[in-house]
Design an enzyme around this catalytic site. Structure first.
Site: not given
Ligand SMILES: Cc1cc2nc3c(=O)[nH]c(=O)nc-3n(C[C@H](O)[C@H](O)[C@H](O)COP(=O)(O)O)c2cc1C
Length: 364
Positions: A67, A90, A115-119, A179, A181-182, A221, A250-251
């Site tokens: 991410g 992703t 976050n809600r980036m949405g890929f 995720s 956000n999808t 994941k 994931n989050t």
């Molecule tokens: C801004 C942001 C964008 C993320 N985008 C993705 C993503 O595209 N694909 C994914 O598998 N996880 C994504 N994650 C999740 C992280 O890979 C991770 O699983 C999650 O943030 C927990 O780890 P952390 O507490 O160290 O941040 C994103 C997290 C954040 C904060």
């Protein structure tokens, strides 16, 4: 140094400061001598802590979570921070803009992000051009997903198409079905949907291994918002379909301990400190099922060597970091790795896996 930079950056919107930092870094990297200097400041401070997982060797177990580098644009600089591996993406088959901004929020009092980036990403074709141009300074995982406008019943087609596209350049491939956000994505974690998806991916992987003469491991994941029945089902299916690893987690869509946080109502996935216990608990439960037969990559709120150690002892073989990098800066990687090396030294063991194994036994 990062504290000063952070004070300036944290005045800006979260996504803007993220972009600014990485654009500046990319421009700086055009100058000769920058990469070796960054490496000398950060990566050189990382001790050797080799770990073998999924048939790959990692020079240290601290990886970058997916991410942060969605488009494979910052591989060299991130490697120079000292990460033992990078998970990029992703990435989806076609480019897509993601959700409207603002879509990333800092919860500073909690060292967290929502976050809600949405890929948002450039799509598989451009991603591969970017990655090929940068070389591979450390093992590279590529995290893949589906496009927002692909109907759920055709989700497997999207995963297979990106699997095909990225296979050649990946050291491992992460299947993101977690995720928040999808719309509908996390439903792929339900038993029936997952069975079909894992089976299709395994068939795809076998064909690609044959075609390229190289086996690239696949990891799944998962979300932290799973009940015990779902965890048991996922554990059963990853073993049945011989998946190579589970990435947990994931989050979260939950908001633990954030009752008085004004930004807690923002839609999206929560990461960082408040996610830590939840993610560790999922690792512990998953490990109880898998018993080391399928490795686990532990992620969620890792800020210190103690956090990383806790995830390892709970059942992880590697860890990943995202949010703590934003709050603490690049030195967090060497801090964690050095703390882990110290644990190994204190244990009297010769390697990190051995020290972790010993600690797991002692905890019973
Ligand atoms: C801004 C942001 C964008 C993320 N985008 C993705 C993503 O595209 N694909 C994914 O598998 N996880 C994504 N994650 C999740 C992280 O890979 C991770 O699983 C999650 O943030 C927990 O780890 P952390 O507490 O160290 O941040 C994103 C997290 C954040 C904060």
């Amino acid at each position: 140094m990062y504290k000063l930079l952070r004070a300036l950056l944290f005045r800006l919107d979260a996504e803007t400061s993220h972009r600014l930092t990485f654009t500046a870094l990319r421009l700086l990297y055009r100058l000769p001598g920058v990469s070796p200097t960054v490496r000398a400041v950060y990566a050189r401070r990382v001790p050797s802590l080799p770990v073998s997982v999924m048939g790959l060797t990692f020079s240290n177990p601290v990886g970058l979570a997916a991410g942060l580098d969605k488009n494979a644009e910052h591989v060299q600089s991130l490697a120079d921070f000292g990460f033992g591996f990078l998970e990029l993406g992703t990435v989806t088959p076609r480019p897509q803009p993601g959700n409207p901004r603002p879509r990333m929020f800092r919860l500073v009092a909690h060292a967290a992000l929502i976050n809600r980036m949405g890929f948002n990403n450039v799509g598989a074709a451009k991603f591969l051009v970017n990655l090929a141009a940068q070389g591979k300074p450390c093992p590279i995982g590529i995290n893949i997903g589906k496009n927002r406008d692909t109907p759920m019943e055709r989700a497997a087609d999207d995963y297979l198409s990106v699997l095909n596209a990225v296979y050649r350049l990946a050291d491992y491939i992460a299947i993101n079905i977690s995720s928040p956000n999808t719309a509908g994505l996390r439903d792929l974690q339900q038993e029936q949907n997952l069975e079909a998806l894992l089976s299709a991916l395994k068939t795809g992987q076998a064909a690609l291994a044959e075609k390229h003469g190289r086996y690239v491991p696949i990891a799944l994941k998962i979300a932290p918002d799973l009940d015990d029945t779902q965890i048991a089902a996922i554990a059963r299916l990853v073993q049945k379909h011989r998946f190579d690893a589970v990435i947990a987690t994931n989050t979260t869509i939950a908001r633990p301990g954030l009752e008085r946080e004004p930004l807690a109502h923002q839609a999206g996935g929560l990461s960082g400190r408040p996610l830590k216990p939840l993610a560790t608990e999922i690792i512990r439960k998953m490990y109880a099922h898998l018993q080391g037969k399928v490795p686990i990559i532990g992620v969620g709120g890792v800020e210190t060597a103690d956090d990383a150690w806790e995830k390892l002892v709970a059942g992880a073989d590697l860890v990943q970091v995202y949010t703590a990098l934003i709050y603490q800066g690049p030195h967090v990687v060497s801090e964690i790795a050095r703390g882990l090396a110290e644990r190994v030294r204190q244990s009297g063991c010769r390697s990190l896996p051995e020290a972790v194994q010993q600690a797991r036994k002692q905890r019973g």
